[in-house]
Design a protein around this motif. Structure first.
Motif, PDB file in Angstrom:
ATOM      1  N   ALA A  37       4.190 -23.366  83.761  1.00 56.80           N
ATOM      2  CA  ALA A  37       5.098 -22.296  83.342  1.00 56.80           C
ATOM      3  C   ALA A  37       6.199 -22.927  82.241  1.00 56.80           C
ATOM      4  O   ALA A  37       6.461 -21.982  81.283  1.00 56.80           O
ATOM      5  N   LEU A  38       6.365 -24.049  81.986  1.00 55.93           N
ATOM      6  CA  LEU A  38       7.175 -24.589  80.869  1.00 55.93           C
ATOM      7  C   LEU A  38       6.760 -24.338  79.564  1.00 55.93           C
ATOM      8  O   LEU A  38       7.024 -24.263  78.668  1.00 55.93           O
ATOM      9  N   ALA A  39       5.290 -24.750  79.733  1.00 55.70           N
ATOM     10  CA  ALA A  39       4.483 -24.623  78.288  1.00 55.70           C
ATOM     11  C   ALA A  39       4.399 -23.058  78.081  1.00 55.70           C
ATOM     12  O   ALA A  39       4.580 -23.043  76.759  1.00 55.70           O
ATOM     13  N   SER A  40       4.261 -22.345  79.081  1.00 56.02           N
ATOM     14  CA  SER A  40       4.281 -20.704  78.594  1.00 56.02           C
ATOM     15  C   SER A  40       5.562 -20.447  78.060  1.00 56.02           C
ATOM     16  O   SER A  40       5.894 -19.614  77.087  1.00 56.02           O
ATOM     17  N   PHE A  41       6.972 -20.934  78.834  1.00 56.59           N
ATOM     18  CA  PHE A  41       8.093 -20.958  78.105  1.00 56.59           C
ATOM     19  C   PHE A  41       8.216 -21.124  76.531  1.00 56.59           C
ATOM     20  O   PHE A  41       8.810 -20.251  75.819  1.00 56.59           O
ATOM     21  N   THR A  55       9.516 -32.939  66.197  1.00 55.57           N
ATOM     22  CA  THR A  55       8.610 -31.883  65.833  1.00 55.57           C
ATOM     23  C   THR A  55       9.680 -30.527  66.012  1.00 55.57           C
ATOM     24  O   THR A  55      10.169 -30.063  64.901  1.00 55.57           O
ATOM     25  N   SER A  56       9.736 -29.873  67.148  1.00 53.25           N
ATOM     26  CA  SER A  56      10.451 -28.818  67.331  1.00 53.25           C
ATOM     27  C   SER A  56      10.789 -28.555  68.916  1.00 53.25           C
ATOM     28  O   SER A  56       9.886 -29.249  69.755  1.00 53.25           O
ATOM     29  N   GLY A  57      11.756 -27.863  69.359  1.00 52.51           N
ATOM     30  CA  GLY A  57      11.962 -27.655  70.758  1.00 52.51           C
ATOM     31  C   GLY A  57      10.745 -27.133  71.284  1.00 52.51           C
ATOM     32  O   GLY A  57      10.202 -27.514  72.336  1.00 52.51           O
ATOM     33  N   ALA A  58      10.276 -26.130  70.639  1.00 54.74           N
ATOM     34  CA  ALA A  58       9.352 -25.482  71.313  1.00 54.74           C
ATOM     35  C   ALA A  58       7.877 -26.034  71.555  1.00 54.74           C
ATOM     36  O   ALA A  58       7.145 -26.321  72.594  1.00 54.74           O
ATOM     37  N   THR A  59       7.576 -27.135  70.512  1.00 54.04           N
ATOM     38  CA  THR A  59       6.426 -28.197  70.551  1.00 54.04           C
ATOM     39  C   THR A  59       6.917 -29.127  71.583  1.00 54.04           C
ATOM     40  O   THR A  59       5.769 -29.403  72.469  1.00 54.04           O
ATOM     41  N   ALA A  60       7.984 -29.512  71.743  1.00 54.10           N
ATOM     42  CA  ALA A  60       8.232 -30.409  72.856  1.00 54.10           C
ATOM     43  C   ALA A  60       8.039 -29.803  74.163  1.00 54.10           C
ATOM     44  O   ALA A  60       7.470 -30.583  75.196  1.00 54.10           O
ATOM     45  N   LEU A  61       8.276 -28.772  74.287  1.00 51.96           N
ATOM     46  CA  LEU A  61       8.089 -27.965  75.560  1.00 51.96           C
ATOM     47  C   LEU A  61       6.668 -27.798  76.047  1.00 51.96           C
ATOM     48  O   LEU A  61       6.225 -28.006  77.176  1.00 51.96           O
ATOM     49  N   VAL A  62       5.859 -27.369  74.892  1.00 52.70           N
ATOM     50  CA  VAL A  62       4.506 -27.019  75.119  1.00 52.70           C
ATOM     51  C   VAL A  62       3.665 -28.125  75.495  1.00 52.70           C
ATOM     52  O   VAL A  62       2.891 -28.264  76.552  1.00 52.70           O
TER      53      VAL A  62
END
Length: 203
Positions: free
Chosen positions: A93-97, A166-173
């Motif tokens: 779910a966090l990767a999808s976010f 990297t970026s916030g989205a990359t760190a999440l995924v």
């Protein structure tokens, strides 16, 4: 000191309890998202403070809701399987976010993540309480508390460092995917945790 060593020997030797704590560490250290919310909000959602407030609340909303309705899941008598599924769902779910550009979809993913995490925590506690001998329960519970409190802080640190590179989205995924892989590894390597049921004399 001997008592502490006894507790550590139990943790390292008991595959089910060890697997439960490793699963929790995988979920928190690899994919804790809270420190990334402000950056992701700025990158993807126009730095709207209302959106950020909703992101910060959504995980808790999912957790409280799942805890209130957890009886139907915890009565299955398979806490290991529930914990593994919950931790894996949290990471997915966090990767999808991290991938979404829709704030409403993002909020839904965070609610799912919070619910999955709550079920995983309840199941982990059940495993520790039912699989640990009474003589060692205090020491093992203390270790569980350390894992539960230190893991999220280390995870927020990890997320911030990766986002800085990297970026916030990359760190999440990447964190979410690593969590899913780690949980799958624990599930594959610990069949007692994956397949085990509460014995008749356990609550």
């Amino acid at each position: 000191l001997h008592g502490v060593l006894d507790g550590l020997r139990f943790l390292t030797g008991h595959r089910v309890v060890r697997g439960a704590l490793v699963t929790d560490l995988a979920a928190t250290v690899l994919s804790m998202p809270v420190s990334l919310f402000p950056l992701v909000n700025a990158e993807r959602f126009g730095d709207n403070p209302r959106t950020l407030g909703l992101f910060l609340s959504a995980v808790a909303v999912g957790g409280v809701t799942a805890t209130a309705l957890s009886g139907s899941v915890t009565r299955l008598g398979r806490p290991g399987l529930v914990m593994l599924c919950g931790a894996g769902t949290w990471g997915a779910a966090l990767a999808s976010f991290g991938l979404t550009t829709s704030p409403w979809t993002g909020l839904a993913m965070l609610v799912v993540a919070g619910a999955a995490d709550a079920l995983s925590v309840v199941s982990r506690t059940t495993i520790v309480q039912t699989r640990t001998p009474d003589a060692l329960l205090g020491r093992v519970t203390a270790a569980e508390q350390i894992v539960g409190q230190a893991g999220p802080h280390l995870g927020n640190l990890r997320g911030g460092l990766v986002a800085g590179w990297t970026s916030g989205a990359t760190a999440l995924v990447t964190g979410g995917l690593l969590c899913v892989l780690a949980v799958a590894y624990v599930a594959a390597g610990t069949p007692e945790l994956r397949d085990g049921k509460l014995t008749p004399d356990e609550p």
